[in-house]
Design an enzyme around this catalytic site. Structure first.
Site, short mmCIF file in Angstrom:
data_model
loop_
_atom_site.label_atom_id
_atom_site.label_comp_id
_atom_site.label_asym_id
_atom_site.label_seq_id
_atom_site.Cartn_x
_atom_site.Cartn_y
_atom_site.Cartn_z
N ASP A 280 0.86 -1.13 -0.12
CA ASP A 280 0.11 -0.03 0.04
C ASP A 280 0.84 1.18 0.47
OD1 ASP A 280 -2.30 -1.25 -0.16
OD2 ASP A 280 -2.34 -1.56 2.50
N LYS A 281 0.14 2.22 -0.25
CA LYS A 281 1.06 4.12 -0.78
C LYS A 281 1.68 4.10 0.94
CE LYS A 281 0.11 8.74 -0.51
NZ LYS A 281 -1.37 8.96 -0.55
#
Length: 303
Positions: free
Chosen positions: A137-138
């Site tokens: 994820d970011k």
């Protein structure tokens, strides 16, 4: 080609964007907002606002215009490359960086940085994620393996499918519990909120092994090892057992540790080199904010 939808509301009270996000699961609320602002969503034949409260029997018309195709461009963004050979790159992704372009973040991604670093990236079926065989994820930091050619991509994907590689994470979670174990619970889209994943009966198989390393007042440091790689897997599984990740905006409580998203770091990555079969294993320390937070928590360590 445009897509057109016509819905008759069956209940009252929800915001227009939230209602449509629940009814049309292929559209995000941000995309719905864009369509409303462009006048492509009509309520009873008139333009509306995303904040409009839907009323029972409202006729909602939606025209979805095609998005501009993503353009992959090389960008001179610094990379922390841990290892590289003719087949693979192992990169330490910083927290806050998106892995590949998509609607909403078409540039400044890891892929854009990789394209500047090398022309040798394996093609991807989708076209916008060359070299990418798995994602984080970011706001998760840490190690990713990247394929530089088709043979390497095939090898790495087979290893992921066979669960023969090694992916260990560090996480700071809410609550105290001195144990280790395995969470074997299927994960799929949350039927009540399309932004979230959840443990659902008809979800895809998901297995996470965990071990509590340290306990503090209100928090614990946990090591997690992935057997599968579902979207948001560790975040969903830890919340499922009552210990959501600190700082997680989707699955955790609001009162949490200050930071920039969930405290989750892909610490160790191991896999077979695609050409030689040699076992390669790498480990990196969490980012400074993660390390400093642990240091602060240790002052209130639970013995």
């Amino acid at each position: 080609m445009n897509r057109e939808y016509e819905l008759t509301a069956e209940e009252s009270g929800q915001r227009l964007d939230k209602y449509l996000a629940g009814e049309m699961t292929d559209l995000s609320r941000s995309r719905i907002k864009e369509l409303v602002q462009a006048g492509e969503i009509l309520v009873n034949g008139k333009k509306s606002k995303v904040s409009y409260k839907v009323q029972k029997d409202d006729l909602i018309q939606v025209i979805v215009l095609p998005l501009e195709p993503l353009k992959l461009e090389a960008e001179n963004i610094p990379l922390d490359i841990v290892y590289e050979d003719k087949d693979v790159i192992v990169v330490n992704k910083p927290q806050g960086m998106v892995v590949h372009p998509a609607a909403g973040h078409p540039s400044h991604t890891l892929v854009n940085a990789l394209l500047y670093h090398t022309r040798d990236l394996a093609d991807s079926p989708e076209g916008f994620r060359p070299g990418i065989v798995h994602r984080i994820d970011k706001d998760t930091s840490g190690l990713l393996m990247v394929a530089k050619n088709a043979a390497a991509r095939e090898s790495l994907e087979k290893q992921l499918a066979a669960k023969s590689n090694k992916r260990q994470y560090l996480a700071i979670v809410h609550g105290n519990f001195a144990e280790e174990g395995t969470i074997d619970a299927p994960i799929g889209r949350n039927p009540k909120d399309r932004k979230q994943m959840a443990v659902v009966e008809k979800g895809k198989s998901a297995v996470t092994h965990f071990k509590v390393l340290e306990q503090y007042q209100g928090y614990s440091l946990v090591e997690c090892q992935l057997e599968t790689g579902r979207t948001h897997q560790i975040r969903v599984h830890m919340a499922y057992i009552g210990h959501p990740l600190a700082g997680d905006p989707l699955y955790g409580p609001r009162k949490t540790l200050p930071g920039h998203g969930q405290f989750l770091h892909a610490k160790t990555l191991g896999f077979e080199q695609p050409s030689t079969g040699e076992w390669l294993e790498f480990s990196v320390q969490p980012p400074e904010i993660f390390q400093q937070t642990v240091a602060d928590l240790r002052k209130k360590r639970v013995k």
